[in-house]
Design a protein around this motif. Structure first.
Motif, PDB file in Angstrom:
ATOM      1  N   GLU A   1      46.608  54.811  19.935  1.00 11.77           N
ATOM      2  CA  GLU A   1      46.789  55.760  21.032  1.00 11.77           C
ATOM      3  C   GLU A   1      46.025  57.051  20.730  1.00 11.77           C
TER       4      GLU A   1
ATOM      5  N   CYS B   1      49.611  49.708  12.239  1.00 11.83           N
ATOM      6  CA  CYS B   1      49.751  48.895  13.436  1.00 11.83           C
ATOM      7  C   CYS B   1      51.212  48.818  13.831  1.00 11.83           C
ATOM      8  N   ARG B   2      51.461  48.242  14.984  1.00  9.20           N
ATOM      9  CA  ARG B   2      52.845  48.035  15.412  1.00  9.20           C
ATOM     10  C   ARG B   2      52.987  46.604  15.911  1.00  9.20           C
TER      11      ARG B   2
ATOM     12  N   GLU C   1      47.472  50.511  16.013  1.00 11.56           N
ATOM     13  CA  GLU C   1      48.056  51.601  16.801  1.00 11.56           C
ATOM     14  C   GLU C   1      47.014  52.679  17.055  1.00 11.56           C
TER      15      GLU C   1
END
Lengths: 494, 469
Positions: free
Chosen positions: B275, B132-133, B273
Motif C-alpha cells: 500500500e 506480506c500479509r 504488502e
C-alpha cells in the motif's frame, strides 16, 4: 413502568428512540443482541434512495423522499458520514426506454427533486466513465446518497441514550400481554411493564405483532448477498448505479461506499429461516455476474469480503406503520424493507409524533440534538491531530493497518455510552478489521483491548456476543482422549 | 523536519538485515520504522525451528534468528522506532532547502507513533521492507455464515505462540501454504484435532519438507483439488463442507465431505504488502504484486529500494536476509554516490518521477529501460519470464552496474518434471540447468554473471524459461 418500550435497536428503533427522546417520556429500548445495529440494519446496500422506486401514495414513497430530505440535517447533528453522490438507473436497451420514462414519471409523482433522463453520451461518459457501452439512457437522481448504516444507527442510539432513553441489551422479548393500563413484556431478563410499545423488531415484527393482534402480519426474510471490494476499486463509479428493473428482476447495484470501497449486490432470495444470513455460491456468482450489466470492467479480483442480509418483506408489500387496530398502544414499524434505511429518519419522526400525541407528552426543555462521533485522527487537520496525540498518545498507535484505526479510537469505542462489547462492535464503530486484510493483523490486539477495557478474560471476548467466543484458555481446555492416551503410553514405556 | 540518510520501513528480518548492511557499508544516519512493539516481524511468532541453516549454518527458531539480527542492530547502534506506522512516502518538495542533502532529491516519509505523534523524516533513500500479509476469506469468496472461529493461519499462529491461547479444538485448514502446514502441526501439538488440510490446486503450495514433517508425521490428510463450499454455525463455526473441484477449480457435485469442527484456518497465499509503495508511486509487478526492481533492488523511483517479502514471497528467511543485505549495500552506494555528485536539480527529478509513476503502471516491464536510457545512457536489460516461469526478481539488470554475479529468483506456474531452466540473451543460450522437479511451492534461482553480458546489442532482452531438453 415505562411510557414506551421500543423493541429493536436497528435503525428504525434507534430513530424512533432518538425522536421520542425529545419528549418528557420514560423510554426503554429492548434489544436481543449485545449491541445496536445487529440485524437488517448492518447488512444492506447502505443507500439513501432518492425515492422514485415506490408506487406513489405508499408509505414507502412518502417516507423515502421525506427521509432522504432529513439526512443532511441528521448527519450534521449526529455526526455520521452521508454523501449525496447521486444515483443512476441505467437503460442498456433502447427498446426499453418507456420503462425508464415510467420510472421518471413515478419519481415526479413522488416529488423526487432534480430527476432527469440523460441520453447525451458525452455527458454520461464524463459523469461515469465506466458505464456499460450499451448504455442508451440513464435516469439521474441527484438526491440519491450513501451512508454508513452502522454509524448512523449507532449515532441515533447514542443520541437517544444521551437524552435519557434506557437501552437493555441481550433482552429478547419472549411474550407480550395486553393489560388495561398497557403491556407486560416478558424478556429473558424478566418482566417489563409499559404504557405503549413500538414494534421495531425487523424480521420478527410479525411475531411480536401477532402476540397482541388478531390481524396477523407475515414477514418473509428476503435474502440479499453482497460483495465488497477493496478501496482501490472504490472510485470505479461515482454515483450509485442501478440496472433498469425488468426481466432480470430488480438487478444488482454497484455503488461506492462512504468509506471509499465499492459495493455490489444484492440478490433477492426468499428464505424461511429468519437467521439465514449465510451466503451461497449461487448468489455470490449472481452478484458478480449481474454487476457487469450496467458497469463495465469492475475489478472483481479486488473482492475483500462477501456478506448477506435479510430484508423484512411483509406480504402487503408496504411498510406497516401505525397503531395496531385491535391493540391500542401497540405501534408497529413492520415490513421495513428497502427503502427502509432511507425512510428511517422520517419513520422515527412520524412514529415518535404519533406515540407522544397518544400519551399527551410534552417536549423536553433541553434536548441535546447533537452527538459527536469517535475522532479519527487522520481526518483532522495536522495541528489538531498532533494536539490529540500529545494529550492522548493512544491516538498515535495504529492498531488496524488497513483502515489506520488507532488504539485511542478503539478504547473510545468501548468506553462511550452504548459502547462496543465485541470485535464486530469495534468494527462497526471504528472500521478496525474492515479493510483489505479483514482483521488478520488487528484482531488479536483488538481482543486484548476489549478484555482490558471490559475487565474480562480473553476467553470471554466474542466476535458478536452470545457464544461467538474467539479463543480457549490453553491446551488443557482442549481435551482429547486419544492425545492423552498416547502420552500415557509413552510415559509407561519410558 | 527530522533528517536521515536512510529510512527503512519495517523491522522484520528484511529491514534489520538491510540496516545492518547499510551501516557496514558506511551509512551513519539510519532509522528503522517498525509498526509492532518489538523488532523481528513475523519471525516472533514462528517458534518452530529450521531457520538459519544457510545464514548461520545452524538450525534456529524464528525468534532466535530474529534475535541474531536484533543484536547486530543494537551493537551497531542503529536507531529504530517501534509502534511506529508509516502513513505516506512522497517526493520531497523543497529539495534545495535541505542542508543535509544539498541539491539532492530527497524523500519524505510520514509516520505516526505515541511519542512523536505525526512526524516526517526527510531522507535520501528508503528501503521498503514491509513484508506480506495473508489472503483473507473474502478474497476467496467462500460461501456460508460468518461466525467466530475463522482465522488466517498467521493470526492463529500469533494467538497460540505469542499470546498463549488456543483458537479452537477441531480444525480444518484450507490451503497448504507453509504457514498452514506449520499450523497443522502446531495445533496438533497443542492438543487440537486437525481433521484435514484441503488444497484447491492439484499440488501443495508448501515445501515438501513441511508436508512430510507437519502432515504425514501426524497422519493429517492432505486433500488436493478440494475447497470449502460451505461454513456452518451462526455464532461459532460448527462445521464446514469440503468438495472436490474440477481442473478449473469448480466444485464437483456429489463430492461433499462434511466435517464437524469449530475452527477453519485459511492459508491461501501471501500478498506482498505494498500500500505504501503504491502511494509513493512505485511501479509494481503484476504477478507478484511487489515492486519491480533492477539488479540493485532499486524500484522505479530512484533512491527507493525493496527487499524481502514485500518484493515477492520467499520460502526461507535466509534468502530474505541475503537479499536485504544487498539492498542495504546498494542503498549505501546510492547515498554515497549522491553525496559525491549532486547532479540533478529538483524539478527534473520530480518530472521524471511523475513519468515513472504513470507509465510504469501500464508497462512495468519497459519502465526501467526508458528511465535509464534517458538519464544515464546505461543499458538496462529486461528479464522476460516465459514458458512456465511466472516472474523474476529482479526484473532487469544493468550489464555496466551489476555486481560480478546477480541471483535471479523466480517461481514456476505448475508442477514440472525433468525440465531445464534456460537463460537466453537474444538467441544465445547462457545457462541450461536440469531440475528433476519444479513446483510453485519452491522458489528457484539462477545466477547471472557479469561476464555473460560483455557485448550486448541494443534492445536485447534476457529470457528465462523452462525447456524439455
Amino acid at each position: 413502568m415505562f411510557d414506551t418500550v421500543i423493541i429493536g435497536a436497528g435503525v428504525t428503533g434507534a430513530a424512533v428512540a432518538r425522536e421520542l427522546s425529545r419528549y418528557q417520556l420514560k423510554v426503554c429500548v429492548l434489544e436481543r443482541e449485545e449491541d445496536v445495529c445487529c440485524g437488517t440494519s448492518k447488512a444492506n446496500s447502505a443507500i439513501i434512495h432518492a425515492g422514485f422506486d415506490a408506487k406513489p401514495g405508499t408509505w414507502k414513497a412518502k417516507l423515502n423522499v421525506a427521509g432522504n430530505r432529513l439526512m443532511d440535517q441528521w448527519s450534521r447533528e449526529l455526526d455520521f458520514p452521508f454523501v449525496r453522490n447521486g444515483s443512476m438507473v441505467v437503460c442498456t436497451d433502447a427498446g426499453k426506454m418507456e420503462r425508464l420514462e415510467a420510472l421518471y414519471q413515478q419519481g415526479l409523482a413522488n416529488q423526487v427533486p432534480g430527476l432527469e433522463i440523460i441520453t447525451d453520451k458525452k455527458r454520461l461518459r464524463e459523469m461515469e466513465p465506466n458505464l456499460s457501452d450499451q448504455t442508451a439512457a440513464v435516469l439521474w437522481a441527484p438526491t440519491g446518497g450513501i451512508v454508513c448504516p452502522f454509524l448512523y444507527n449507532i449515532a441515533a442510539a447514542e443520541n437517544a441514550a444521551k437524552n435519557g432513553v434506557e437501552f437493555r441489551f441481550r433482552s429478547e422479548v419472549t411474550g407480550i400481554i395486553k393489560k388495561e393500563w398497557g403491556y407486560e413484556i416478558a424478556t429473558k431478563e424478566g418482566l417489563i411493564t409499559t404504557r405503549t410499545v413500538v414494534n421495531a423488531a425487523g424480521l420478527y415484527a410479525d411475531v411480536l405483532h401477532n402476540m397482541v393482534s388478531e390481524r396477523k402480519l407475515q414477514i418473509t426474510p428476503r435474502r440479499g448477498s453482497y460483495c465488497l471490494l477493496d478501496k482501490t476499486a472504490g472510485t470505479h463509479v461515482n454515483s450509485t448505479i442501478f440496472m433498469l428493473p425488468g426481466e432480470y428482476g430488480k438487478g444488482v447495484l454497484v455503488t461506492p461506499t462512504v468509506h471509499g470501497n465499492l459495493l455490489m449486490g444484492p440478490t433477492a432470495v426468499d428464505v424461511k429461516d429468519k437467521e439465514a444470513i449465510n451466503t451461497t455460491a449461487e448468489e455470490l456468482a449472481e452478484v458478480l455476474e449481474k454487476s457487469s450489466m450496467a458497469v463495465k470492467d469492475i475489478p472483481k479480483r479486488q473482492v475483500i469480503t462477501s456478506f448477506a442480509g435479510l430484508r423484512a418483506h411483509e406480504v402487503g408489500r408496504d411498510f406497516v406503520l401505525g397503531e395496531a387496530e385491535d391493540a391500542k398502544g401497540f405501534w408497529d414499524c413492520a415490513g421495513i424493507e428497502s427503502p427502509g434505511l432511507s425512510a428511517s429518519a422520517a419513520i422515527g419522526c412520524l412514529m415518535a409524533g404519533w406515540v407522544a400525541d397518544s400519551l399527551h407528552a410534552k417536549k423536553k426543555e433541553h434536548f441535546h440534538s447533537k452527538r459527536r462521533g469517535i475522532v479519527h485522527p487522520f481526518e483532522l487537520p495536522e495541528e489538531q491531530r498532533q494536539e490529540l496525540v500529545s494529550q492522548n498518545p493512544a491516538y498515535g498507535v495504529i492498531v488496524c493497518r488497513c483502515e489506520m484505526v488507532t488504539e485511542g479510537e478503539i478504547r473510545e469505542a468501548i468506553r462511550r455510552p452504548l459502547g462496543a462489547r465485541s470485535l464486530d462492535g469495534i468494527k462497526r464503530r471504528t472500521r478496525a478489521g474492515m479493510g483489505r486484510c479483514q482483521a488478520g493483523f488487528c484482531s488479536p490486539r483488538v481482543m486484548e483491548l476489549l478484555a482490558e477495557e471490559l475487565g474480562i478474560e480473553l476467553t470471554q471476548v466474542t466476535k458478536s456476543g452470545g457464544k461467538s467466543m474467539l479463543v480457549y484458555s490453553d491446551a488443557a481446555q482442549v481435551h482429547l482422549p486419544e492425545a492423552n492416551l498416547k502420552w500415557a503410553d509413552v510415559l509407561n514405556e519410558g | 523536519m527530522r533528517k536521515a540518510e536512510l529510512v527503512i520501513i519495517g523491522g522484520g528480518p528484511a529491514g534489520m538485515a538491510a540496516a545492518v548492511s547499510a551501516r557496514q557499508n558506511g551509512i551513519e544516519n539510519i532509522v528503522i520504522l517498525e509498526r509492532d512493539h518489538v523488532l523481528g516481524g513475523i519471525l516472533n511468532q514462528c517458534i518452530h525451528n529450521g531457520f538459519g541453516l544457510h545464514t548461520f549454518q545452524e538450525e534456529l527458531t524464528g525468534p532466535e534468528y530474529a534475535d541474531r539480527y536484533e543484536q547486530k542492530v543494537k551493537e551497531l547502534e542503529i536507531e529504530y522506532q517501534l509502534e511506529t506506522m508509516v502513513t505516506d512516502i512522497s517526493e520531497g518538495t523543497d529539495q534545495k532547502a535541505s542542508d543535509l542533502l544539498p541539491g539532492v532529491r530527497c524523500i519524505h516519509v510520514s509516520a505516526v507513533n505515541r511519542t512523536y505523534g505525526f512526524f516526517q523524516i526527510e531522507t535520501k533513500a528508503v528501503i521498503l521492507a514491509m513484508g506480506c500479509r495473508e489472503r483473507p476469506r473474502g478474497a476467496l469468496n467462500i460461501p456460508g455464515y460468518r461466525p467466530a472461529g475463522i482465522y488466517s493461519a498467521g493470526t492463529a499462529q500469533r494467538l497460540i505462540n505469542v499470546m498463549g491461547y488456543m483458537p479452537g479444538k477441531r480444525v480444518v485448514i484450507l490451503g497448504s501454504g507453509d504457514i498452514g502446514l506449520i499450523m497443522a502441526r502446531r495445533m496438533t501439538l497443542e492438543g487440537a484435532k486437525v481433521l484435514a488440510v484441503a488444497e484447491l490446486m492439484p499440488y501443495s503450495g508448501g515445501l515438501k519438507r513441511n508436508i512430510v514433517q507437519c502432515l504425514e508425521d501426524y497422519d493429517i490428510p492432505l486433500l488436493l483439488s478440494h475447497t470449502v463450499v460451505n461454513i456452518r454455525g451462526k455464532e461459532r463455526v460448527e462445521g464446514i463442507t469440503l468438495a472436490k473441484v474440477d481442473e478449473k477449480g469448480r466444485p464437483l457435485p456429489g463430492t461433499q465431505i462434511e466435517y464437524e469442527c469449530d475452527t477453519l484456518l485459511l492459508s491461501c497465499g501471501l500478498l506482498p504488502e505494498n500500500e505504501l509503495s503504491k502511494t509513493a508511486g512505485v511501479a509494481l509487478q503484476q504477478i507478484t504484486g511487489g515492486p519491480a526492481v533492477n539488479d540493485r533492488l532499486e524500484t522505479s523511483i530512484p533512491g527507493m529500494f525493496a527487499c524481502g517479502n514485500v518484493l515477492h514471497v520467499h520460502d526461507l528467511v535466509d534468502y530474505v536476509s541475503e537479499e536485504a543485505s544487498l539492498a542495504g549495500k546498494y542503498a549505501a552506494c546510492y547515498i554515497q554516490k549522491a553525496k559525491e555528485e549532486p547532479v540533478e536539480d529538483g524539478t527534473k527529478a520530480k518530472e521524471r518521477a511523475a513519468e515513472d509513476g504513470t507509465e510504469a503502471k501500464e508497462e512495468p516491464a519497459k519502465d526501467g529501460t526508458e528511465l535509464e536510457a534517458a538519464v544515464t545512457d546505461d543499458t538496462e536489460l529486461q528479464i522476460q519470464p516465459e514458458n512456465g516461469v511466472r516472474y523474476t526478481v529482479p526484473c532487469s539488470i544493468s550489464p555496466d552496474k551489476m555486481a560480478d554475479q546477480v541471483v535471479v529468483r523466480f517461481r514456476v506456474g505448475g508442477v514440472y518434471q525433468d525440465r531445464y531452466i534456460s537463460v537466453y540473451l537474444g538467441e544465445q543460450r547462457l545457462l541450461h540447468a536440469k531440475r528433476r522437479i519444479l513446483t510453485p511451492g519452491k522458489m528457484e534461482q539462477v545466477i547471472l554473471k557479469k561476464s555473460f553480458f560483455q557485448s550486448v546489442k541494443p534492445d536485447e532482452a534476457i529470457r528465462i524459461d523452462l525447456e524439455e531438453e
